[in-house]
Motif scaffolding. Structure first.
Motif, PDB file in Angstrom:
ATOM      1  N   SER A 230       9.679 -35.131   0.019  1.00  0.00           N
ATOM      2  CA  SER A 230       9.078 -33.949  -0.569  1.00  0.00           C
ATOM      3  C   SER A 230       8.230 -34.291  -1.793  1.00  0.00           C
ATOM      4  O   SER A 230       7.185 -33.696  -2.023  1.00  0.00           O
ATOM      5  N   MET A 231       8.667 -35.258  -2.572  1.00  0.00           N
ATOM      6  CA  MET A 231       7.911 -35.605  -3.775  1.00  0.00           C
ATOM      7  C   MET A 231       6.774 -36.593  -3.502  1.00  0.00           C
ATOM      8  O   MET A 231       6.070 -36.995  -4.422  1.00  0.00           O
ATOM      9  N   SER A 232       6.611 -36.993  -2.262  1.00  0.00           N
ATOM     10  CA  SER A 232       5.565 -37.978  -1.895  1.00  0.00           C
ATOM     11  C   SER A 232       5.756 -39.310  -2.591  1.00  0.00           C
ATOM     12  O   SER A 232       4.795 -39.963  -2.994  1.00  0.00           O
ATOM     13  N   GLY A 234       7.653 -43.296  -3.071  1.00  0.00           N
ATOM     14  CA  GLY A 234       8.257 -44.428  -2.370  1.00  0.00           C
ATOM     15  C   GLY A 234       7.288 -45.177  -1.477  1.00  0.00           C
ATOM     16  O   GLY A 234       7.669 -46.142  -0.818  1.00  0.00           O
ATOM     17  N   MET A 235       6.033 -44.757  -1.432  1.00  0.00           N
ATOM     18  CA  MET A 235       5.106 -45.457  -0.540  1.00  0.00           C
ATOM     19  C   MET A 235       3.725 -45.672  -1.149  1.00  0.00           C
ATOM     20  O   MET A 235       2.809 -46.107  -0.463  1.00  0.00           O
ATOM     21  N   GLY A 236       3.581 -45.336  -2.416  1.00  0.00           N
ATOM     22  CA  GLY A 236       2.305 -45.658  -3.052  1.00  0.00           C
ATOM     23  C   GLY A 236       1.248 -44.578  -2.997  1.00  0.00           C
ATOM     24  O   GLY A 236       0.128 -44.799  -3.448  1.00  0.00           O
ATOM     25  N   ALA A 237       1.583 -43.401  -2.463  1.00  0.00           N
ATOM     26  CA  ALA A 237       0.596 -42.320  -2.509  1.00  0.00           C
ATOM     27  C   ALA A 237       0.288 -41.994  -3.962  1.00  0.00           C
ATOM     28  O   ALA A 237      -0.862 -41.756  -4.344  1.00  0.00           O
ATOM     29  N   LEU A 238       1.321 -42.012  -4.789  1.00  0.00           N
ATOM     30  CA  LEU A 238       1.095 -41.654  -6.187  1.00  0.00           C
ATOM     31  C   LEU A 238       0.668 -42.857  -7.028  1.00  0.00           C
ATOM     32  O   LEU A 238       0.180 -42.693  -8.134  1.00  0.00           O
ATOM     33  N   THR A 322      -3.500 -30.892   2.127  1.00  0.00           N
ATOM     34  CA  THR A 322      -3.522 -31.601   0.845  1.00  0.00           C
ATOM     35  C   THR A 322      -2.481 -32.724   0.836  1.00  0.00           C
ATOM     36  O   THR A 322      -2.554 -33.623   0.011  1.00  0.00           O
ATOM     37  N   SER A 323      -1.498 -32.645   1.730  1.00  0.00           N
ATOM     38  CA  SER A 323      -0.551 -33.753   1.861  1.00  0.00           C
ATOM     39  C   SER A 323      -1.104 -34.840   2.778  1.00  0.00           C
ATOM     40  O   SER A 323      -1.003 -36.029   2.471  1.00  0.00           O
ATOM     41  N   THR A 324      -1.711 -34.442   3.895  1.00  0.00           N
ATOM     42  CA  THR A 324      -2.211 -35.475   4.814  1.00  0.00           C
ATOM     43  C   THR A 324      -3.366 -36.252   4.182  1.00  0.00           C
ATOM     44  O   THR A 324      -3.502 -37.448   4.426  1.00  0.00           O
TER      45      THR A 324
HETATM   46  N1  PFF Z   1       5.316 -34.597   0.212  1.00  0.00           N
HETATM   47  C1  PFF Z   1       4.699 -34.149   1.434  1.00  0.00           C
HETATM   48  C2  PFF Z   1       5.393 -32.872   1.870  1.00  0.00           C
HETATM   49  O1  PFF Z   1       6.402 -32.488   1.260  1.00  0.00           O
HETATM   50  O2  PFF Z   1       4.949 -32.256   2.817  1.00  0.00           O
HETATM   51  C3  PFF Z   1       4.742 -35.213   2.487  1.00  0.00           C
HETATM   52  C4  PFF Z   1       4.263 -36.542   2.006  1.00  0.00           C
HETATM   53  C5  PFF Z   1       2.955 -36.677   1.544  1.00  0.00           C
HETATM   54  C6  PFF Z   1       5.130 -37.617   1.948  1.00  0.00           C
HETATM   55  C7  PFF Z   1       2.539 -37.892   1.024  1.00  0.00           C
HETATM   56  C8  PFF Z   1       4.722 -38.823   1.450  1.00  0.00           C
HETATM   57  C9  PFF Z   1       3.420 -38.941   0.988  1.00  0.00           C
HETATM   58  F1  PFF Z   1       3.028 -40.067   0.513  1.00  0.00           F
END
Ligand code: PFF
Length: 455
Positions: A230-232, A234-238, A322-324
């Protein structure tokens, strides 16, 4: 662009832009589709409590850690590790992040495609005069069909690619700033309708009254996985978004605002869904279809339901988008900076490659529904693998990297903007990075998969 050190790179133009884009990444189907269904399957109240505990401790720390790594390195998810720890193997954490982005995008676009179908149905007044059983039946027959879900999914991937082609400011920032606040307003209105339904109390009890007998190792791992997803984090998006943040941005307060928005919206989604689940006699553990079976019934039962329905699915589509875009940006930023591709080429190539895996995820509900690995469909495996394994494990490496490799001096520098502002919780933050988060995440993971016996 007003950034001081970011003149050579595309970046966010304002503080609100940063919060909106990162909150846009965080708030998505994870809050409105995944949170209710996972909470429903894992007992409700107790799950919520553990989930909140994880967000407040580990979640905000990993989020802040990613922003720090991103802003410090001015690089993509993989390049950041290469730049900050040259001639080491830390870049492999970036590789894991890029794999996670692939996996999440593949199954996320399945559900985003369902959202488009529901928008289409809402516009065509497709839910009207149907009872709960008929609405549920509608969902089943759509989900089990082949062509339609695939078309919607590919269309959604196309939309994502179109925004990414526009780059950071013109693409990502512009869309998120306006639409996020509208979504919140609409959810609040839906909550009011839901809690005033006859029998709504049961749903609120399910969501807010913890029943500790429901807690198992698996429930705790699911709560951790949901917090990460949910917080996006653990994978480097942020890390990627952090690299577009200006030097004078106060990262701790930015983090706090995003976490608050994300968690608030997940809880609101729960308040919107569960009273209706109980009022209409739907099973709370109905799984991935939960919100799609419940929301249309709520719209039918409210004045102006047609227009609310259309708007809701429109905004849900935007929240998903906005998430994708943040997911695809992880891959594209890496390909541009590390593989020296043009933005255009990288976007088209990777959107297409991810779609191949995405098709398999979508077919898990029809042609491939009997094809199972570890007792789960391809879709469920991708969902489980990303949230409960890749993201938490990525989180472990991210906090260790910041806490031990970059160390307290750089951390203090970044959270205080070179000593110009104060951060009260700095010592606690460093303690969480160095000890609490890595140990807790590993224990939760091992316990969740049953290493310590029992589950
Ligand atoms: N956080 C997004 C959601 O709650 O729908 C999904 C997500 C987006 C997960 C980006 C991880 C990410 F890097």
């Amino acid at each position: 662009m007003t950034g001081n050190n970011v003149a050579a790179r595309d970046g966010f133009s304002s503080k609100f832009g940063v919060v909106a884009a990162a909150a846009g990444s965080a708030v998505g189907l994870g809050n409105i589709w995944r949170f209710p269904y996972v909470a429903g399957e894992n007992g409700g109240g107790a799950f919520l409590l553990i989930y909140l505990g994880f967000i407040l401790t580990i979640g905000v720390s990993v989020m802040l850690a990613e922003f720090i790594i991103g802003r410090r390195s001015q690089s993509n998810a993989l390049g950041a590790f290469k730049k900050l720890a040259p001639s080491s193997l830390w870049w492999l954490v970036g590789v894991m992040g890029i794999i996670a982005a692939f996996v999440i995008l593949a199954f996320y676009t399945t559900i985003a495609g369902w959202t488009l179908e529901y928008l289409f149905q809402a516009i065509g007044n497709g839910f009207s005069a149907k009872n709960a059983a008929e609405i549920s039946g509608m969902f089943d027959s759509f989900q089990h069909s082949t062509a339609r879900p695939l078309i919607w999914q590919l269309l959604f991937m196309g939309l994502t690619a179109a925004v990414i082609l526009g780059g950071v400011q013109k693409g990502i920032e512009k869309y998120t700033k306006l639409l996020m606040p509208m979504l919140v307003l609409l959810i609040v209105i839906m909550c009011v309708r839901s809690v005033t339904l006859d029998g709504a109390g049961e749903g609120l009890k399910f969501l807010f009254k913890p029943d500790f007998s429901k807690i198992t190792g698996n429930v705790v791992l699911e709560a951790l996985g949901q917090a990460f997803f949910s917080m996006s984090i653990g994978m480097g998006a942020l890390i990627t978004y952090g690299s577009y943040v200006q030097k004078d941005n106060r990262l701790p307060s930015t983090t706090f605002q995003i976490a608050l928005a994300d968690t608030g919206i997940a809880i609101l989604a729960g308040v919107m869904i569960f009273p209706a689940v109980f009022a209409f006699g739907v099973q709370p553990d109905a799984g991935t279809g939960l919100v799609f079976q419940v929301l249309p019934i709520i719209f039918q039962q409210m004045p102006g339901g047609y227009i609310f329905g259309v708007f809701f699915f429109l905004l849900l589509t935007v929240a998903a988008l906005t998430s994708t875009i943040s997911l695809l940006e992880v891959v594209v930023a890496w390909a541009i900076e590390e593989l020296k591709m043009t933005r255009r080429k990288a976007t088209i190539l990777f959107a297409a490659a991810i779609s191949v895996l995405g098709v398999l995820a979508t077919l898990s509900f029809s042609e491939l529904s009997e094809f199972k690995l570890f007792g789960k469909t391809i879709f469920d495996n991708l969902d489980w693998l990303s949230a409960n394994l890749l993201l938490p494990l990525g989180g472990v490496f991210i906090v260790i990297f910041l806490g031990w490799i970059l160390g307290p001096k750089i951390i203090a520098d970044e959270v205080t903007n070179q000593g110009t502002i104060k951060m009260k919780l700095l010592k606690i933050f460093i303690f969480i990075l160095r000890y609490l988060a890595p140990i807790a995440i590993l224990l939760v993971f091992l316990n969740g998969i049953g290493v310590f016996g029992g589950n």
